[in-house]
Design a protein around this motif. Sequence first.
Motif, mmCIF file in Angstrom:
data_model
loop_
_atom_site.group_PDB
_atom_site.id
_atom_site.type_symbol
_atom_site.label_atom_id
_atom_site.label_comp_id
_atom_site.label_asym_id
_atom_site.label_seq_id
_atom_site.Cartn_x
_atom_site.Cartn_y
_atom_site.Cartn_z
ATOM 1 N N GLU A 55 0.835 -1.201 0.000
ATOM 2 C CA GLU A 55 0.000 0.000 0.000
ATOM 3 C C GLU A 55 0.868 1.249 0.000
ATOM 4 O O GLU A 55 0.519 2.275 -0.586
ATOM 5 N N ARG A 58 1.776 3.124 -3.336
ATOM 6 C CA ARG A 58 0.775 3.976 -3.983
ATOM 7 C C ARG A 58 0.506 3.609 -5.438
ATOM 8 O O ARG A 58 0.100 4.459 -6.241
ATOM 9 N N GLU A 60 -0.858 0.144 -6.159
ATOM 10 C CA GLU A 60 -1.517 -1.166 -6.196
ATOM 11 C C GLU A 60 -2.572 -1.219 -7.298
ATOM 12 O O GLU A 60 -2.813 -2.290 -7.876
ATOM 13 N N THR A 85 1.238 -8.296 -0.754
ATOM 14 C CA THR A 85 1.169 -6.870 -0.466
ATOM 15 C C THR A 85 1.425 -6.679 1.027
ATOM 16 O O THR A 85 1.590 -7.648 1.774
ATOM 17 N N TRP A 88 0.914 -0.967 5.871
ATOM 18 C CA TRP A 88 1.809 0.152 6.167
ATOM 19 C C TRP A 88 1.743 0.536 7.648
ATOM 20 O O TRP A 88 0.842 0.170 8.399
ATOM 21 N N ALA A 100 -7.377 -2.186 5.999
ATOM 22 C CA ALA A 100 -6.226 -1.877 5.144
ATOM 23 C C ALA A 100 -6.039 -2.950 4.084
ATOM 24 O O ALA A 100 -5.802 -2.647 2.909
ATOM 25 N N SER A 104 -6.438 -2.790 -0.059
ATOM 26 C CA SER A 104 -5.393 -3.260 -0.974
ATOM 27 C C SER A 104 -5.957 -4.261 -1.973
ATOM 28 O O SER A 104 -5.643 -4.212 -3.170
ATOM 29 N N ARG A 107 -7.850 -2.513 -4.708
ATOM 30 C CA ARG A 107 -6.941 -1.875 -5.676
ATOM 31 C C ARG A 107 -6.251 -2.917 -6.556
ATOM 32 O O ARG A 107 -6.049 -2.692 -7.755
ATOM 33 N N TYR A 116 0.463 -11.529 3.009
ATOM 34 C CA TYR A 116 0.282 -10.170 3.527
ATOM 35 C C TYR A 116 1.320 -9.976 4.625
ATOM 36 O O TYR A 116 1.375 -10.747 5.595
ATOM 37 N N GLN A 130 0.491 9.047 5.645
ATOM 38 C CA GLN A 130 1.394 7.911 5.484
ATOM 39 C C GLN A 130 2.680 8.093 6.284
ATOM 40 O O GLN A 130 3.242 7.116 6.786
#
Length: 316
Positions: A55, A58, A60, A85, A88, A100, A104, A107, A116, A130
């Motif tokens: 994530e 930026r 995904e 993925t 964060w 979160a 992801s 996206r 993960y 972020q």
Amino acid sequence: MSALDTFRHTRIPLAHGTGAIPAVGFGTLIPDREKGRAAIKKALEVGFLHLDAAEAYRNEDVVGDVIKEAIDNGVVRREDLFVTTKLWNNNHRPERVKPALEASLRRLRIDYADAYLIHTPFAFAPGDDQYPKGADGGPLYDKGITLLDTWRAMESLVDEGLAKVIGLSDVKLEAVKEIVANARIKPAIVQVESHPYLPEWELLEFCKANGVVLLAFAPLGHGMEPRVPDDPVLKTIAARIGETPAHVALAWAVQRGTAFLTTSTNPAHIRENFEISPLPPEALQEIREGITLNDLRLNDVVHTGLPGFIPRDNRK
């Protein structure tokens, strides 16, 4: 499938019978979105089946678009792909972990993550920022949360089928040991910087003993000085077997039992980084004994939670 194809498609079994991770992976941290789109598309075309996203990158959504297009066009099947993925730092609070990952997945346009990972062990202040900053200009850390608290929430993602396996990233051995000792669902993957100048032998041995795959990023040193492909030991081996020093370093990574990630926007380099060949056994010993520089860290993320390769003059 030929012996070379078998080597390039090496898969390392994951803990708890959850499948296997392709040892040769492609990292998607490419800031330019169009260059990233073209590079990821090329990576799938040449044979990469392991894509590493986050994530924090930026992009995904770009990765997801390419995955969908490749599946729709018959380039790859979803069941053959391994998509990772990462959570964060500003989402470490347990109540933020599942949302979160769900964001992801939307996206990435997939129903589940093959892996993960907690991107770093550092919890930042929760929220949409972020990189939250404190009064001193440094990261604003969340002192009310521990890595184990976050891990408990990660375990629930496996229970719900949102992630096949979970793991850690940018982490030191001590933290890995803590999670392994206390976890209900143990880490399947630990992603860290590793290359011939930072072999992480102690971490690798611990991972192997506990059924954890070590996934190396920057396996060629990320182009930093001193350049890994310029090492005289690697160059000597490469000349002798008719390969490039980069191929030697990447083959070494697979043959010692790790997976690795390379990233490039150059189509020729993308293909070259996939088309690796196994080394003769004596070359592995030459690398282990001949390269004495073995503590060169190029990325300081393990100390701060802020990713970034370190200019040579600033390294300690």
